[in-house]
Design an enzyme around this catalytic site. Structure first.
Site, PDB file in Angstrom:
ATOM      1  N   LEU A  33      67.956  18.294  83.179  1.00 42.44           N
ATOM      2  CA  LEU A  33      68.527  18.900  84.380  1.00 42.44           C
ATOM      3  C   LEU A  33      68.692  17.515  85.470  1.00 42.44           C
ATOM      4  O   LEU A  33      67.754  16.821  85.478  1.00 42.44           O
ATOM      5  CB  LEU A  33      67.686  19.946  84.923  1.00 42.44           C
ATOM      6  N   HIS A  34      69.740  17.945  86.328  1.00 42.99           N
ATOM      7  CA  HIS A  34      69.787  17.031  87.412  1.00 42.99           C
ATOM      8  C   HIS A  34      70.054  18.125  88.485  1.00 42.99           C
ATOM      9  O   HIS A  34      70.479  19.129  88.451  1.00 42.99           O
ATOM     10  CB  HIS A  34      70.702  15.821  87.149  1.00 42.99           C
ATOM     11  N   GLU A  35      70.534  17.414  89.836  1.00 51.08           N
ATOM     12  CA  GLU A  35      70.655  17.966  91.037  1.00 51.08           C
ATOM     13  C   GLU A  35      71.998  19.151  90.729  1.00 51.08           C
ATOM     14  O   GLU A  35      72.146  20.133  91.489  1.00 51.08           O
ATOM     15  CB  GLU A  35      70.879  17.246  92.109  1.00 51.08           C
ATOM     16  N   HIS A  37      72.915  20.919  88.161  1.00 50.15           N
ATOM     17  CA  HIS A  37      72.217  22.051  87.438  1.00 50.15           C
ATOM     18  C   HIS A  37      71.284  22.834  88.548  1.00 50.15           C
ATOM     19  O   HIS A  37      71.764  23.901  88.694  1.00 50.15           O
ATOM     20  CB  HIS A  37      71.798  21.667  86.176  1.00 50.15           C
ATOM     21  N   SER A 185      75.419  13.271  86.063  1.00 52.75           N
ATOM     22  CA  SER A 185      75.723  13.851  84.852  1.00 52.75           C
ATOM     23  C   SER A 185      74.513  13.267  83.870  1.00 52.75           C
ATOM     24  O   SER A 185      73.846  12.190  84.010  1.00 52.75           O
ATOM     25  CB  SER A 185      76.986  12.873  84.092  1.00 52.75           C
TER      26      SER A 185
HETATM   27  P1  AMP Z   1      75.943  20.636  81.076  1.00 51.97           P
HETATM   28  O1  AMP Z   1      74.123  20.547  80.887  1.00 51.97           O
HETATM   29  O2  AMP Z   1      76.384  19.101  81.101  1.00 51.97           O
HETATM   30  O3  AMP Z   1      76.377  21.375  79.733  1.00 51.97           O
HETATM   31  O4  AMP Z   1      76.187  21.297  82.189  1.00 51.97           O
HETATM   32  C1  AMP Z   1      75.725  22.553  82.496  1.00 51.97           C
HETATM   33  C2  AMP Z   1      76.322  22.947  83.986  1.00 51.97           C
HETATM   34  O5  AMP Z   1      76.289  22.246  84.949  1.00 51.97           O
HETATM   35  C3  AMP Z   1      78.020  22.917  83.601  1.00 51.97           C
HETATM   36  O6  AMP Z   1      78.586  24.116  84.410  1.00 51.97           O
HETATM   37  C4  AMP Z   1      78.136  21.849  84.414  1.00 51.97           C
HETATM   38  O7  AMP Z   1      79.558  21.977  84.904  1.00 51.97           O
HETATM   39  C5  AMP Z   1      77.420  21.551  85.440  1.00 51.97           C
HETATM   40  N1  AMP Z   1      77.285  20.468  85.973  1.00 51.97           N
HETATM   41  C6  AMP Z   1      77.053  19.058  85.329  1.00 51.97           C
HETATM   42  N2  AMP Z   1      77.121  18.108  86.340  1.00 51.97           N
HETATM   43  C7  AMP Z   1      77.444  18.663  87.387  1.00 51.97           C
HETATM   44  C8  AMP Z   1      77.455  18.074  88.724  1.00 51.97           C
HETATM   45  N3  AMP Z   1      77.600  16.709  88.768  1.00 51.97           N
HETATM   46  N4  AMP Z   1      77.851  18.820  89.702  1.00 51.97           N
HETATM   47  C9  AMP Z   1      77.904  20.072  89.611  1.00 51.97           C
HETATM   48  N5  AMP Z   1      77.770  20.742  88.507  1.00 51.97           N
HETATM   49  C10 AMP Z   1      77.531  20.007  87.311  1.00 51.97           C
END
Ligand code: AMP
Length: 285
Positions: A33-35, A37, A185
């Protein structure tokens, strides 16, 4: 906050919450998780009575050569971070629980799943659509939150929800970025120091496109050339794809229309690390 590992338990907890009249928000993630999420979790917190964040590195959305085995996993850290945003439940099932022996059912959103990211990553969106569908069936949320950073994913999920008349509202959060513009990311941790510096090229190219567009340029060819020149000037970057498309079927457009939203999206490799980014001109997805 409670961590739930079994789908059967998640189903019964969510069913009870709904029966109690709670408005349920789901934030699907793959963890690390990052900002980006966490901002979605905060948005869910504002809109819902109960916030459920799922943490599941979904094997079916990775191709054989991709980074499934190396994808960063740290549930304890993820739980601490989710706790800071007042998440009520973390749903972190095992792959066997989501895809038990004999599993056979997949969702295919035609056309949308074959273009852009789908062309570069065959099978990816079949995995995404399937797991999101399962999460919706397990949690039955009123609202589900997704980031604009994965614009094609948003377009695909909205299409699936509409086509299958799924009883959930999709909420889209803005792309959260580092100070220098790099979209957050989970894969940014793979970048070397030099690659990290070079990775601002995605944002720089997109901003160039936006400023040309605001200056009156509507020709996709010229916009694409300007972006390509910026990416090619960065020796550590290798362009995977770059496209200007509509936001319904992701069909390439030759001229950016005045009335409908237009997606400008790209994927760029830095060594083995593949990063994506996008902007939407003329509206929203
Ligand atoms: P993931 O864990 O990469 O599958 O992402 C989970 C959710 O977080 C998805 O809806 C992504 O689009 C969203 N997400 C990932 N990176 C970002 C970001 N930098 N800004 C906004 N939402 C994000």
């Amino acid at each position: 906050m409670e961590i739930i590992n079994r789908a059967t338990r998640m189903v019964s907890v969510a069913r009870d919450l709904r029966a109690d009249g709670k408005i349920i928000g789901l934030v699907p993630t793959m963890g690390a998780l990052h900002e980006g999420h966490l901002a979605l979790m905060s948005q869910a917190r504002e809109m819902c009575d109960t916030v459920i964040a799922s943490v599941f590195v979904n094997p079916t959305q990775f191709a054989a050569h991709e980074d499934l085995a190396h994808y960063p996993r740290d549930l304890a850290r993820d739980a601490e971070l989710a706790f800071t945003r007042n998440v009520d439940y973390i749903f972190a099932p095992t792959p066997d629980d989501v895809y038990p022996n004999g599993y056979k059912t997949y969702i295919n959103v035609e056309t949308i799943s074959e273009r852009l990211e789908g062309a570069a990553r065959p099978g990816h969106f079949r995995g995404v659509a399937t797991v999101v569908n399962k999460l919706f069936n397990i949690v039955h949320p009123h609202f589900a939150f997704f980031g604009r950073k994965d614009a094609q994913q948003v377009i695909l999920i909205k299409r699936m929800v509409k086509d299958l008349v799924m009883d959930v509202e999709i909420v889209v959060g803005p792309t959260v970025r580092e100070e220098d513009g790099l979209a957050l990311s989970s894969r940014n941790v793979y970048l070397s120091t030099d690659e990290r510096k070079a990775a601002t090229v995605l944002r720089r190219a997109l901003e160039k496109c936006r400023s040309l567009y605001h200056g009156g340029e509507r020709d996709s060819g010229r916009l694409l050339n300007a972006m390509r020149a910026i990416i090619e000037a960065e020796p550590l970057a290798r362009l995977d794809y770059l496209a200007i498309t509509d936001t319904t079927n992701l069909e390439a457009v030759t001229t950016v229309p005045y009335v409908s939203p237009t997606l400008v999206s790209m994927a760029v490799f830095f060594g083995k690390t593949r990063l994506i980014d996008n902007i939407v001109l003329n509206g929203e997805i």
